[in-house]
Design a protein around this motif. Structure first.
Motif, PDB file in Angstrom:
ATOM      1  N   MET A 134       0.865  -1.179   0.000  1.00 16.14           N
ATOM      2  CA  MET A 134       0.000   0.000   0.000  1.00 16.14           C
ATOM      3  C   MET A 134       0.890   1.213   0.000  1.00 16.14           C
ATOM      4  SD  MET A 134      -3.047   1.058   2.658  1.00 16.14           S
ATOM      5  CE  MET A 134      -1.971   0.983   4.080  1.00 16.14           C
ATOM      6  N   SER A 135       0.584   2.127  -0.938  1.00 15.86           N
ATOM      7  CA  SER A 135       1.377   3.345  -1.018  1.00 15.86           C
ATOM      8  C   SER A 135       0.429   4.546  -1.155  1.00 15.86           C
ATOM      9  CB  SER A 135       2.339   3.288  -2.208  1.00 15.86           C
ATOM     10  OG  SER A 135       1.631   3.193  -3.428  1.00 15.86           O
ATOM     11  N   MET A 136       0.918   5.664  -0.661  1.00 14.74           N
ATOM     12  CA  MET A 136       0.132   6.899  -0.682  1.00 14.74           C
ATOM     13  C   MET A 136       0.449   7.631  -1.977  1.00 14.74           C
ATOM     14  SD  MET A 136      -2.111   8.468   1.206  1.00 14.74           S
ATOM     15  CE  MET A 136      -1.793   7.711   2.780  1.00 14.74           C
ATOM     16  N   THR A 137      -0.555   7.788  -2.761  1.00 16.90           N
ATOM     17  CA  THR A 137      -0.347   8.485  -4.026  1.00 16.90           C
ATOM     18  C   THR A 137      -0.396  10.000  -3.815  1.00 16.90           C
ATOM     19  OG1 THR A 137      -1.337   6.628  -5.218  1.00 16.90           O
ATOM     20  CG2 THR A 137      -1.200   8.720  -6.393  1.00 16.90           C
ATOM     21  N   SER A 138      -1.401  10.517  -3.100  1.00 15.10           N
ATOM     22  CA  SER A 138      -1.519  11.957  -2.778  1.00 15.10           C
ATOM     23  C   SER A 138      -2.384  12.126  -1.507  1.00 15.10           C
ATOM     24  CB  SER A 138      -2.147  12.721  -3.961  1.00 15.10           C
ATOM     25  OG  SER A 138      -3.477  12.302  -4.177  1.00 15.10           O
ATOM     26  N   LYS A 139      -2.182  13.252  -0.842  1.00 11.20           N
ATOM     27  CA  LYS A 139      -2.985  13.538   0.365  1.00 11.20           C
ATOM     28  C   LYS A 139      -2.958  15.036   0.668  1.00 11.20           C
ATOM     29  CE  LYS A 139       0.528  13.101   3.961  1.00 11.20           C
ATOM     30  NZ  LYS A 139       0.898  12.480   5.220  1.00 11.20           N
ATOM     31  N   LEU A 140      -3.979  15.466   1.431  1.00  4.02           N
ATOM     32  CA  LEU A 140      -4.056  16.853   1.925  1.00  4.02           C
ATOM     33  C   LEU A 140      -3.687  16.841   3.413  1.00  4.02           C
ATOM     34  CD1 LEU A 140      -7.386  18.063   0.257  1.00  4.02           C
ATOM     35  CD2 LEU A 140      -5.040  18.555  -0.448  1.00  4.02           C
ATOM     36  N   SER A 141      -2.615  17.498   3.692  1.00  6.11           N
ATOM     37  CA  SER A 141      -2.225  17.527   5.109  1.00  6.11           C
ATOM     38  C   SER A 141      -3.080  18.502   5.903  1.00  6.11           C
ATOM     39  CB  SER A 141      -0.744  17.904   5.210  1.00  6.11           C
ATOM     40  OG  SER A 141      -0.515  19.179   4.622  1.00  6.11           O
ATOM     41  N   THR A 142      -3.676  19.474   5.204  1.00  8.72           N
ATOM     42  CA  THR A 142      -4.531  20.461   5.880  1.00  8.72           C
ATOM     43  C   THR A 142      -5.810  20.605   5.080  1.00  8.72           C
ATOM     44  OG1 THR A 142      -2.611  21.685   6.704  1.00  8.72           O
ATOM     45  CG2 THR A 142      -4.746  22.809   6.691  1.00  8.72           C
ATOM     46  N   ILE A 143      -6.885  20.640   5.813  1.00  6.69           N
ATOM     47  CA  ILE A 143      -8.188  20.799   5.207  1.00  6.69           C
ATOM     48  C   ILE A 143      -8.960  21.882   5.973  1.00  6.69           C
ATOM     49  CG2 ILE A 143      -9.162  18.916   6.572  1.00  6.69           C
ATOM     50  CD1 ILE A 143     -11.058  18.341   4.243  1.00  6.69           C
ATOM     51  N   PRO A 144      -9.553  22.830   5.272  1.00  5.48           N
ATOM     52  CA  PRO A 144     -10.323  23.858   5.995  1.00  5.48           C
ATOM     53  C   PRO A 144     -11.555  23.256   6.639  1.00  5.48           C
ATOM     54  CG  PRO A 144     -10.624  24.087   3.631  1.00  5.48           C
ATOM     55  CD  PRO A 144      -9.577  23.018   3.818  1.00  5.48           C
ATOM     56  N   GLU A 145     -11.885  23.899   7.765  1.00  4.68           N
ATOM     57  CA  GLU A 145     -13.027  23.354   8.522  1.00  4.68           C
ATOM     58  C   GLU A 145     -14.350  23.571   7.787  1.00  4.68           C
ATOM     59  OE1 GLU A 145     -13.986  25.318  12.205  1.00  4.68           O
ATOM     60  OE2 GLU A 145     -13.041  27.199  11.587  1.00  4.68           O
ATOM     61  N   ASP A 146     -14.330  24.445   6.826  1.00  6.60           N
ATOM     62  CA  ASP A 146     -15.562  24.661   6.075  1.00  6.60           C
ATOM     63  C   ASP A 146     -15.577  23.862   4.759  1.00  6.60           C
ATOM     64  OD1 ASP A 146     -13.584  26.080   4.833  1.00  6.60           O
ATOM     65  OD2 ASP A 146     -14.805  27.872   4.474  1.00  6.60           O
ATOM     66  N   ALA A 147     -14.710  22.840   4.636  1.00 14.42           N
ATOM     67  CA  ALA A 147     -14.650  22.012   3.405  1.00 14.42           C
ATOM     68  C   ALA A 147     -15.948  21.261   3.202  1.00 14.42           C
ATOM     69  CB  ALA A 147     -13.488  21.048   3.492  1.00 14.42           C
TER      70      ALA A 147
END
Length: 489
Positions: A1-14
């Motif tokens: 299993m490998s991580m292709t992409s990710k968001l380390s920060t997400i706004p609380e209003d997402a």
């Protein structure tokens, strides 16, 4: 299993469905041993979408709230279907970024601030504190006052507020007697985009300080702090003399007044009610008490420190003139011990003196009447002579009698003129106390009558026997021989 992409920060209003991470999953085995299944905890606001072969997407499944949870650690677990099954895990940390979604908040909508009067200008009198759950720029607050009026003036002339700290400062010294309460409306605003605001009200209550002394309003002083009043000398114990009234501009305990007598001419004569200020007599006013009573009244409040006011009441004792005279003497210490006794003695002495004078006058009048009676008896001689002898003497004397011009006939036709009476009277100036008896001479009767009629000489003394005779009032017929001829008349 490998991580292709990710968001380390997400706004609380997402929005829901936002892809947080994309994973690639591969198993080199074949058949069932190469089939892989991935999952995450159901308690998280995320979900895994494995609809694409060999890929899994981590999606946002619920609304985020940074103020509730600002960070998530997501553990993804993948297992194959072989026997025994093999497991592989991957942990992803997602930070929730802040959004200015919270307005500043005060602990309460209305605040109450107590400020002591006579405060120092510029002193801090209250502090407001608002809270914003956001962070960073969104939580930076700014305080300000809203325009309003206090007694016709802008509230800004009374107080000011620090825009960063919320500390409120006094712009003037408050006077409780002039201003007791006022309101201040405050607004707080954050620095987010868009900025959010919140309002609150501060009720300022001015506390009273004992800075006002009592003021005596009744009785009104006539000379400085001296009031003049009157009281009857006959006032009974418990008589209401005067009521002292005072006011205090302060409030509460500072305005609670009590009265007391500080000085008095006679401390045992008057008392005062500590609460009402009514002055009463303790006893009756005696003759030794001064005609002017001076009472010094002090009125104190219950503040700290206590303030006071004084009033001098001069009471003029009013009564009858006699009692006033007795009172005047009592001021010099010469008054008798008992006024009634002194009055009785004075009246008794006057009565005795008047009685003695009446007795002396009565004795003198009695003596004078006795002396006058004796002299009158000696001079007012009543001679009653027998008509036969008297007429003989008169007839003899008539032959040589010279009738004076002022002669008046003593015999008339009325009954009194038909009797022979002779009476000789003399005034008190001609009275002689020494009487020498002489022999009665009938021949001298007519000259005696003549002298008495002319009033030029004092009459002679009649014989003592003639003095004791009684007058003969018997009516006699007139004697024709007694009448004078027309020529002699």
């Amino acid at each position: 299993m490998s991580m292709t992409s990710k968001l380390s920060t997400i706004p609380e209003d997402a929005t829901i469905g936002t892809i947080v991470a994309l994973l690639s999953v591969e198993d080199k085995d074949s058949g069932e041993n190469g089939q892989v299944k991935c999952q995450i905890s159901s308690k998280l606001p995320f979900k895994l979408d494995s609809s694409v072969e060999h890929f899994s997407r981590l999606l946002l499944n619920h609304k985020l709230d940074r103020e509730t949870t600002s960070r998530y650690d997501i553990t993804i677990t993948c297992t194959d279907l072989g026997h025994p099954s093999l497991i592989s895990t991957e942990t992803i940390r997602v930070e929730v970024s802040d959004v200015n979604d919270n307005a500043p908040m005060f602990a309460q909508t209305v605040h109450t601030a107590h400020v002591m009067e006579n405060n120092v200008i510029g002193a801090s009198i209250f502090t407001l504190a608002a809270f914003d759950p956001d962070i960073g720029q969104n939580a930076r607050l700014n305080y300000s006052t809203l325009p309003s009026q206090v007694q016709g003036f802008s509230v800004a002339s009374y107080v000011s507020i620090n825009s960063q700290s919320g500390v409120i400062f006094a712009q003037k010294s408050f006077d409780y007697e002039k201003l007791k309460t006022f309101k201040l409306y405050v607004r707080v605003q954050d620095s987010g985009v868009p900025s959010l605001i919140s309002n609150t009200t501060v009720d300022f209550v001015i506390l009273d300080q004992n800075d006002n002394a009592p003021v005596i309003v009744s009785p009104l002083p006539e000379y400085g702090s001296t009031a003049m009043e009157t009281i009857s000398r006959f006032a009974e114990p418990g008589y209401l003399v005067v009521k002292v009234s005072a006011t205090d501009a302060d409030a509460g305990a500072n305005a609670h007044l009590y009265y007391q007598i500080l000085q008095a001419t006679h401390h045992n004569l008057f008392t005062i009610s500590a609460d009402t200020g009514e002055i009463w007599t303790i006893r009756s006013i005696g003759i030794r008490d001064a005609s002017k009573q001076t009472i010094v009244i002090v009125v104190k409040d219950n503040g700290t420190p206590s303030l006071s006011a004084t009033l001098t009441v001069v009471l003029s004792v009013k009564g009858s003139e006699t009692l006033s005279s007795a009172t005047s003497l009592s001021e010099y210490g010469d008054s008798p011990p008992d006024l009634n006794l002194s009055l009785v003695i004075a009246l008794g002495t006057t009565s005795i003196i008047f009685l003695v004078i009446l007795i002396i006058l009565a004795i003198k009048v009695h003596k004078n009447r006795n002396g006058v009676g004796r002299q009158h008896g000696s001079l007012n001689v009543c001679c009653c002579v027998e008509s036969s002898s008297s007429l003989i003497g008169i007839q003899k004397a008539s032959r040589s009698l010279q009738i004076p011009p002022n002669y008046v006939e003593v015999f008339g036709g009325d009954p009194l003129s038909q009797s022979f009476r002779y009476e000789s009277c003399s005034t008190l100036q001609s009275v002689k106390r020494n009487i020498t008896p002489q022999t009665y001479q009938p021949s001298n009767a007519m000259p005696y009558v003549q002298k008495h009629a002319t009033g030029k000489e004092n009459p002679g003394i009649i014989h003592s026997e003639a003095l004791n005779c009684t007058a003969n009032y018997e009516v006699k017929q007139p004697n024709a021989d007694w009448h004078f001829s027309q020529a002699n008349r």
